[in-house]
Write a protein that holds these residues in place. Structure first.
Motif, mmCIF file in Angstrom:
data_model
loop_
_atom_site.group_PDB
_atom_site.id
_atom_site.type_symbol
_atom_site.label_atom_id
_atom_site.label_comp_id
_atom_site.label_asym_id
_atom_site.label_seq_id
_atom_site.Cartn_x
_atom_site.Cartn_y
_atom_site.Cartn_z
ATOM 1 N N LEU A 117 -6.312 1.351 11.376
ATOM 2 C CA LEU A 117 -7.237 1.744 9.832
ATOM 3 C C LEU A 117 -7.457 3.699 10.748
ATOM 4 O O LEU A 117 -7.975 4.202 10.030
ATOM 5 N N ILE A 118 -7.691 3.434 12.140
ATOM 6 C CA ILE A 118 -7.950 4.303 13.267
ATOM 7 C C ILE A 118 -6.818 5.294 13.078
ATOM 8 O O ILE A 118 -7.088 6.827 12.654
ATOM 9 N N GLU A 119 -5.720 5.327 13.309
ATOM 10 C CA GLU A 119 -4.774 5.828 13.346
ATOM 11 C C GLU A 119 -4.874 6.631 11.898
ATOM 12 O O GLU A 119 -4.580 8.242 12.141
ATOM 13 N N LEU A 120 -5.040 5.934 10.723
ATOM 14 C CA LEU A 120 -4.938 7.013 9.078
ATOM 15 C C LEU A 120 -6.612 7.159 9.447
ATOM 16 O O LEU A 120 -6.493 8.130 8.075
ATOM 17 N N GLY A 121 -7.559 6.951 10.052
ATOM 18 C CA GLY A 121 -9.074 7.935 9.800
ATOM 19 C C GLY A 121 -9.817 7.468 8.799
ATOM 20 O O GLY A 121 -10.465 7.886 8.108
ATOM 21 N N ILE A 122 -9.564 5.861 8.789
ATOM 22 C CA ILE A 122 -10.619 5.378 7.679
ATOM 23 C C ILE A 122 -11.254 4.282 8.206
ATOM 24 O O ILE A 122 -10.936 3.336 9.471
ATOM 25 N N ILE A 123 -12.477 4.300 7.854
ATOM 26 C CA ILE A 123 -13.552 3.704 7.789
ATOM 27 C C ILE A 123 -13.658 3.116 6.353
ATOM 28 O O ILE A 123 -14.380 3.435 5.030
ATOM 29 N N ILE A 124 -14.310 1.410 6.970
ATOM 30 C CA ILE A 124 -13.823 0.390 5.230
ATOM 31 C C ILE A 124 -15.389 0.669 5.796
ATOM 32 O O ILE A 124 -16.496 0.331 5.670
ATOM 33 N N LEU B 151 -2.311 4.376 -1.081
ATOM 34 C CA LEU B 151 -3.094 3.888 0.559
ATOM 35 C C LEU B 151 -2.589 2.617 0.998
ATOM 36 O O LEU B 151 -2.598 2.438 2.418
ATOM 37 N N LEU B 152 -2.397 2.327 -0.192
ATOM 38 C CA LEU B 152 -2.627 0.245 0.228
ATOM 39 C C LEU B 152 -0.827 0.346 1.046
ATOM 40 O O LEU B 152 -1.199 -0.438 2.192
ATOM 41 N N GLY B 153 0.026 0.926 0.871
ATOM 42 C CA GLY B 153 1.395 1.199 1.335
ATOM 43 C C GLY B 153 1.174 1.567 2.778
ATOM 44 O O GLY B 153 1.495 1.076 4.276
ATOM 45 N N ASP B 154 -0.053 2.616 2.730
ATOM 46 C CA ASP B 154 -0.158 2.945 3.801
ATOM 47 C C ASP B 154 -0.250 1.804 5.185
ATOM 48 O O ASP B 154 -0.835 1.727 6.187
ATOM 49 N N ILE B 155 -1.776 1.893 4.665
ATOM 50 C CA ILE B 155 -2.399 1.055 5.116
ATOM 51 C C ILE B 155 -1.433 -1.171 5.944
ATOM 52 O O ILE B 155 -1.796 -1.431 6.678
ATOM 53 N N PHE B 156 -1.006 -1.490 4.336
ATOM 54 C CA PHE B 156 -0.834 -2.995 4.629
ATOM 55 C C PHE B 156 0.578 -2.732 4.843
ATOM 56 O O PHE B 156 1.961 -3.711 5.507
ATOM 57 N N GLY B 157 1.808 -1.244 5.057
ATOM 58 C CA GLY B 157 3.275 -1.434 4.935
ATOM 59 C C GLY B 157 3.970 -2.352 4.081
ATOM 60 O O GLY B 157 3.056 -2.308 3.134
ATOM 61 N N ASP B 158 4.964 -2.876 4.229
ATOM 62 C CA ASP B 158 5.004 -3.948 3.144
ATOM 63 C C ASP B 158 4.634 -4.838 2.211
ATOM 64 O O ASP B 158 4.492 -4.616 1.343
ATOM 65 N N ALA B 159 2.788 -5.462 3.097
ATOM 66 C CA ALA B 159 2.577 -6.439 2.316
ATOM 67 C C ALA B 159 1.714 -5.545 1.427
ATOM 68 O O ALA B 159 1.066 -6.179 0.038
#
Length: 153
Positions: free
Chosen positions: A8-15, A117-125
Motif C-alpha cells: 500500500l505504501i509503495e502504491l501511495g495508498i492510504i486506507i 486496483l485490487l489486482g495492483d494491491i493483492f496480485g493474483d489473490a
C-alpha cells in the motif's frame, strides 16, 4: 509492517476510516470465512467526490477513478470487521453499479478501475469474478457504487 502494508505504501495508498452508513445497514459483515461489504460509494472524508450520471455529468475516466475510491472504502469496511487487511486471502467477487446516461454503455470500463486496483494491491489473490451493471440512479446521486466479497483466514 506487513507485506500488504508495504505494498500500500509503495502504491501511495492510504486506507481511509470506514464510511458511516447513510441508512439502516452496517458497512460489512462476516459469514464463515467471507466478508461481505455493503455497497461502497465514492466518498472522501464523508462527502461524495462527484454526483451525476456517467456519460452525462461525469465522464468515464472520472468514473473509473471513482471506482478506485470505492475500493478504498470497501477495504476500510473489511478492515473494520477483520482488524487487519492482512487477513484477506482472496478477492472473490466485485459487483459494480454505474449510474448511467441512457446512451452510456461503458460500465465494464468504469468498474475496471476497481478491478485493476485490487489486482495492483493483492496480485493474483486480487483476480475476481465480477458484474458491471448500468442503473438509472444510485443513492445520493452517486455515479458509482461497488460491493465486495473477500475471503479471509
Amino acid at each position: 509492517m506487513s507485506q500488504l502494508d508495504d505494498r500500500l505504501i509503495e502504491l501511495g495508498i492510504i486506507i481511509p476510516s470506514v464510511a458511516k452508513p447513510v441508512a439502516a445497514y452496517v458497512p460489512a459483515v462476516i459469514v464463515g470465512n467471507l466478508v461481505y461489504t455493503s455497497g461502497q460509494l465514492p466518498s472522501v472524508e464523508g462527502k461524495l467526490a462527484f454526483t451525476g450520471k456517467v456519460g452525462a455529468e461525469v465522464d468515464a475516466d472520472t468514473a473509473k477513478d471513482l471506482a478506485r475510491t470505492c475500493v478504498l472504502n470497501g477495504l476500510a469496511a473489511a478492515k473494520n470487521v477483520l482488524g487487519s487487511l492482512d487477513r484477506i486471502t482472496r478477492v472473490v467477487k466485485v459487483v459494480g453499479f454505474v449510474a448511467s446516461d441512457p446512451s452510456f454503455t461503458g460500465q465494464p470500463g468504469v468498474i475496471n478501475g476497481a478491478s485493476e486496483l485490487l489486482g495492483d494491491i493483492f496480485g493474483d489473490a486480487g483476480v475476481h469474478a465480477r458484474s458491471a451493471v448500468g442503473v438509472a440512479v444510485l443513492p445520493l446521486d452517486a455515479p458509482v457504487e461497488i460491493e465486495f466479497l473477500f475471503e479471509f483466514a
